[in-house]
Scaffold this motif. Structure first.
Motif, mmCIF file in Angstrom:
data_model
loop_
_atom_site.group_PDB
_atom_site.id
_atom_site.type_symbol
_atom_site.label_atom_id
_atom_site.label_comp_id
_atom_site.label_asym_id
_atom_site.label_seq_id
_atom_site.Cartn_x
_atom_site.Cartn_y
_atom_site.Cartn_z
ATOM 1 N N SER A 325 0.843 -1.199 0.000
ATOM 2 C CA SER A 325 0.000 0.000 0.000
ATOM 3 C C SER A 325 0.887 1.262 0.000
ATOM 4 N N ASN A 326 1.993 1.242 0.759
ATOM 5 C CA ASN A 326 2.918 2.384 0.741
ATOM 6 C C ASN A 326 3.494 2.582 -0.651
ATOM 7 N N ALA A 327 3.949 1.463 -1.256
ATOM 8 C CA ALA A 327 4.561 1.564 -2.582
ATOM 9 C C ALA A 327 3.550 2.163 -3.573
ATOM 10 N N ILE A 328 2.307 1.693 -3.482
ATOM 11 C CA ILE A 328 1.277 2.194 -4.419
ATOM 12 C C ILE A 328 0.964 3.664 -4.145
ATOM 13 N N ARG A 329 0.889 4.022 -2.853
ATOM 14 C CA ARG A 329 0.511 5.392 -2.514
ATOM 15 C C ARG A 329 1.615 6.408 -2.830
ATOM 16 N N TYR A 330 2.883 5.981 -2.697
ATOM 17 C CA TYR A 330 3.957 6.959 -2.900
ATOM 18 C C TYR A 330 4.571 6.921 -4.300
ATOM 19 N N THR A 331 4.246 5.874 -5.073
ATOM 20 C CA THR A 331 4.820 5.806 -6.426
ATOM 21 C C THR A 331 3.866 6.483 -7.407
ATOM 22 N N ARG A 354 9.504 -3.664 -3.921
ATOM 23 C CA ARG A 354 10.397 -2.657 -4.504
ATOM 24 C C ARG A 354 9.563 -1.741 -5.396
ATOM 25 N N ASP A 355 9.823 -0.453 -5.317
ATOM 26 C CA ASP A 355 9.062 0.469 -6.177
ATOM 27 C C ASP A 355 10.002 1.427 -6.882
ATOM 28 N N SER A 356 9.460 2.047 -7.922
ATOM 29 C CA SER A 356 10.265 3.019 -8.676
ATOM 30 C C SER A 356 9.843 4.436 -8.291
ATOM 31 N N ARG A 374 6.643 10.692 9.547
ATOM 32 C CA ARG A 374 6.377 10.773 8.105
ATOM 33 C C ARG A 374 7.418 11.679 7.475
ATOM 34 N N VAL A 375 7.814 11.343 6.239
ATOM 35 C CA VAL A 375 8.765 12.215 5.544
ATOM 36 C C VAL A 375 8.025 13.485 5.132
ATOM 37 N N GLU A 376 6.853 13.284 4.593
ATOM 38 C CA GLU A 376 6.037 14.428 4.175
ATOM 39 C C GLU A 376 4.640 14.210 4.731
ATOM 40 N N ARG A 379 1.538 14.708 2.379
ATOM 41 C CA ARG A 379 1.425 13.695 1.325
ATOM 42 C C ARG A 379 0.878 12.389 1.913
ATOM 43 N N SER A 380 1.403 12.044 3.105
ATOM 44 C CA SER A 380 0.940 10.820 3.749
ATOM 45 C C SER A 380 -0.555 10.899 4.029
ATOM 46 N N ARG A 381 -0.979 12.039 4.594
ATOM 47 C CA ARG A 381 -2.402 12.158 4.980
ATOM 48 C C ARG A 381 -3.300 12.168 3.752
ATOM 49 N N GLY A 384 -4.156 8.926 2.580
ATOM 50 C CA GLY A 384 -4.841 8.055 3.552
ATOM 51 C C GLY A 384 -3.902 7.373 4.530
ATOM 52 N N GLY A 385 -2.670 7.900 4.643
ATOM 53 C CA GLY A 385 -1.693 7.268 5.565
ATOM 54 C C GLY A 385 -1.959 7.647 7.014
ATOM 55 N N THR A 386 -1.646 6.749 7.908
ATOM 56 C CA THR A 386 -1.840 7.025 9.339
ATOM 57 C C THR A 386 -0.502 7.315 10.034
ATOM 58 N N GLY A 387 0.591 7.018 9.343
ATOM 59 C CA GLY A 387 1.906 7.191 9.976
ATOM 60 C C GLY A 387 2.266 6.014 10.863
ATOM 61 N N LEU A 388 1.440 4.960 10.833
ATOM 62 C CA LEU A 388 1.698 3.805 11.713
ATOM 63 C C LEU A 388 2.059 2.539 10.940
ATOM 64 N N GLY A 389 1.945 2.608 9.608
ATOM 65 C CA GLY A 389 2.135 1.402 8.787
ATOM 66 C C GLY A 389 3.465 0.699 9.033
ATOM 67 N N LEU A 390 4.567 1.446 8.938
ATOM 68 C CA LEU A 390 5.878 0.802 9.081
ATOM 69 C C LEU A 390 6.149 0.391 10.532
ATOM 70 N N ALA A 391 5.543 1.121 11.476
ATOM 71 C CA ALA A 391 5.693 0.700 12.892
ATOM 72 C C ALA A 391 5.045 -0.675 13.071
HETATM 73 P P1 ADP Z 1 2.171 6.371 6.333
HETATM 74 O O1 ADP Z 1 0.841 5.944 6.794
HETATM 75 O O2 ADP Z 1 2.413 7.830 6.492
HETATM 76 O O3 ADP Z 1 2.512 5.867 4.984
HETATM 77 P P2 ADP Z 1 4.194 4.578 7.252
HETATM 78 O O4 ADP Z 1 4.629 4.249 8.611
HETATM 79 O O5 ADP Z 1 3.682 3.472 6.416
HETATM 80 O O6 ADP Z 1 3.161 5.735 7.387
HETATM 81 O O7 ADP Z 1 5.424 5.223 6.495
HETATM 82 C C1 ADP Z 1 6.160 6.248 7.136
HETATM 83 C C2 ADP Z 1 6.693 7.221 6.111
HETATM 84 O O8 ADP Z 1 7.672 6.570 5.310
HETATM 85 C C3 ADP Z 1 5.660 7.707 5.144
HETATM 86 O O9 ADP Z 1 4.964 8.811 5.656
HETATM 87 C C4 ADP Z 1 6.482 8.055 3.949
HETATM 88 O O10 ADP Z 1 6.991 9.362 4.104
HETATM 89 C C5 ADP Z 1 7.634 7.089 4.000
HETATM 90 N N1 ADP Z 1 7.446 5.941 3.076
HETATM 91 C C6 ADP Z 1 6.991 4.722 3.392
HETATM 92 N N2 ADP Z 1 6.982 3.911 2.312
HETATM 93 C C7 ADP Z 1 7.468 4.638 1.302
HETATM 94 C C8 ADP Z 1 7.729 4.364 -0.087
HETATM 95 N N3 ADP Z 1 7.470 3.182 -0.636
HETATM 96 N N4 ADP Z 1 8.237 5.371 -0.845
HETATM 97 C C9 ADP Z 1 8.497 6.574 -0.316
HETATM 98 N N5 ADP Z 1 8.274 6.884 0.998
HETATM 99 C C10 ADP Z 1 7.763 5.949 1.775
#
Ligand code: ADP
Length: 446
Positions: A325-331, A354-356, A374-376, A379-381, A384-391
């Motif tokens: 979902s992250n790869a799809i949302r940020y690519t 892996r994403d491009s 979040r990096v941005e 953009r995350s919000r 639909g990002g919660t900022g908890l996915g990678l945690a």
């Molecule tokens: P979020 O819900 O904001 O995506 P995550 O914990 O999943 O929260 O990811 C934390 C942050 O890592 C994201 O806000 C985004 O900035 C960065 N990130 C995660 N996956 C990717 C990705 N595939 N490409 C670029 N940035 C990513």
């Protein structure tokens, strides 16, 4: 025996003296009797002397081998001393074990005498208070530990509550004092830095979670107010309702992720003997990813691996869905996304997305798995990002003994991979060659 011989001799002398013998014979008998008595006396005196010498000497030599009552006395004294020595050794051993146990404690133990001088301390106490375990003995503690909070705590003598002390190096100590004996005090110190850190993290987490929930809630409140107070056309009303739904979904996603994290934290350790098919799992996440991407990306999938993995299937499903979902949302649209499955030489399995996409600057990489990082943010919000996915992904990895690997650079896309341990990987029987054949050449070398 010897006493009997002496008495016999005396009796003979007495009889002889009473008998009407020649005077010289009587004298000779008396002299010889006297000599024998003297000899016996000297012998006893010599034995007594040896016993005295042994008693005065350090008690490492065995008792002298003398006969008669002195020998018996020496034997009894020796037995008594042996008993005392054994008791002393046992007590010494007990004391040394007791001190070793206190030494082994992670907590500091320090004894203060009535003058507040250090009488004894273990190594953790020396480390906590930055003291020298030998050189600082008999020193007044307040001359060495000078923090005002510590000095006034010790002097106030109110020890019902422990003292929280922060050391110069940033460590947090909890210090408890207990008076004992005649004015002596027992000081117990505990390094509570980890607890403090966890507490600070918990506070941050609650503050962040509240903030994250409050934002959509405030937006919803604003929309409700608009609906009530503004004369809106039907199309404007629909637009506001759609925005409200979006905010409600955001809150729902946030609460779902919070509950997932709570479940992961409190959940039982994933079993190592519950096996599930990786191919079936990939089929499911594939369908979900295709629906989410809705044709906007080129998606690449691995060939069937035939592998079985052990653990909690729903958790690995959640981890892979989060990464996809992250790869799809940020690519950006038109980009490529690939799910890789590779067995490693050590038997572990790499499951990577892996994403491009835009990639991530190195300074952000170590913090990506922190909650709400979040990096941005915007953009995350927006996506639909919660900022908890990678945690959540990191938590799932840790619970299964897997490692989360992140490789990314701005402009070079990103790779988020789980290295599933060999212990939790087995060939399901229908294994095919694994590798990167399904990926385009450019991807294989990235
Ligand atoms: P979020 O819900 O904001 O995506 P995550 O914990 O999943 O929260 O990811 C934390 C942050 O890592 C994201 O806000 C985004 O900035 C960065 N990130 C995660 N996956 C990717 C990705 N595939 N490409 C670029 N940035 C990513």
């Amino acid at each position: 025996m010897r006493v009997a011989a002496l008495l016999l001799l005396l009796a003979v002398v007495l009889v002889l003296s009473l008998a009407p013998l020649h005077e010289h014979a009587l004298l000779a008998a008396l002299v010889s009797g006297g000599l024998v008595a003297l000899g016996l006396l000297l012998q006893q005196g010599w034995r007594l002397r040896r016993l005295q010498q042994w008693l005065r000497a350090p008690k490492t030599t065995p008792a002298p081998l003398v006969q008669g009552p002195w020998g018996d006395l020496a034997y009894r004294i020796e037995r008594l001393l042996d008993g005392h020595r054994r008791k002393l050794d046992a007590e010494r051993q007990q004391l040394s074990e007791f001190l070793s146990a206190i030494e082994a404690s992670p907590n500091g133990v320090l004894l203060l005498d009535a003058q507040e001088q250090i009488a004894w301390l273990n190594t953790p106490a020396a480390e906590h208070f930055e003291l020298h375990p030998q050189r600082d003995l008999r020193q007044r503690i307040t001359n060495l530990v000078r923090q005002p909070a510590f000095v006034s705590y010790l002097q106030a003598g109110l020890f019902a509550q422990p003292l929280a002390l922060q050391q110069r190096d940033g460590r947090h100590l909890s210090i408890t004092v207990r008076p004992y004996g005649k004015g002596a005090r027992l000081l117990l110190s505990q390094d509570v830095s980890d607890r403090e850190r966890a507490e600070a993290m918990r506070r941050d987490f609650v503050a962040n979670a509240s903030h994250e929930i409050r934002t959509p809630l405030a937006a919803l409140g604003g929309f409700v107010e608009s609906l009530r107070s503004l004369p809106l056309s039907p199309s404007e009303r629909d637009h506001v309702l759609a925005l409200m739904q979006q905010q409600a979904k955001r809150m729902e996603a946030l609460v779902d992720d919070l509950l997932t994290l709570a479940r992961l934290e409190g959940g039982a350790r994933p079993p190592t003997d519950h096996w599930f098919s990786l191919d079936e799992l990939v089929d499911r996440v594939r369908a979900e990813a295709q629906a989410l991407s809705a044709g906007r990306h080129r998606l690449h999938w691995p060939p069937s691996s035939g592998l079985e993995l052990a653990g909690i299937e729903s958790e690995l499903h959640s981890a892979l869905t989060n990464l996809l979902s992250n790869a799809i949302r940020y690519t950006p649209d038109g980009g490529q996304i690939e799910l890789l499955i590779k067995t490693q030489t050590d038997g572990a399995t790499l499951l990577a997305v892996r994403d491009s996409g835009p990639g991530i600057a190195p300074e952000h990489l170590p913090r990506l798995t922190e909650r709400f990082y979040r990096v941005e943010a915007s953009r995350s919000r927006e996506s639909g990002g919660t900022g908890l996915g990678l945690a959540i992904v990191k938590h799932i990895a840790q619970r299964h003994g897997a490692e989360l690997r992140i490789e990314s650079a701005p402009g070079d896309g990103s790779l988020f991979g789980l290295i599933w341990p060999a212990l939790r990987t087995r060939d399901g029987g229908a294994a095919q060659a694994l590798g990167e054949e399904s990926a385009p050449a450019r991807w294989a070398s990235a």
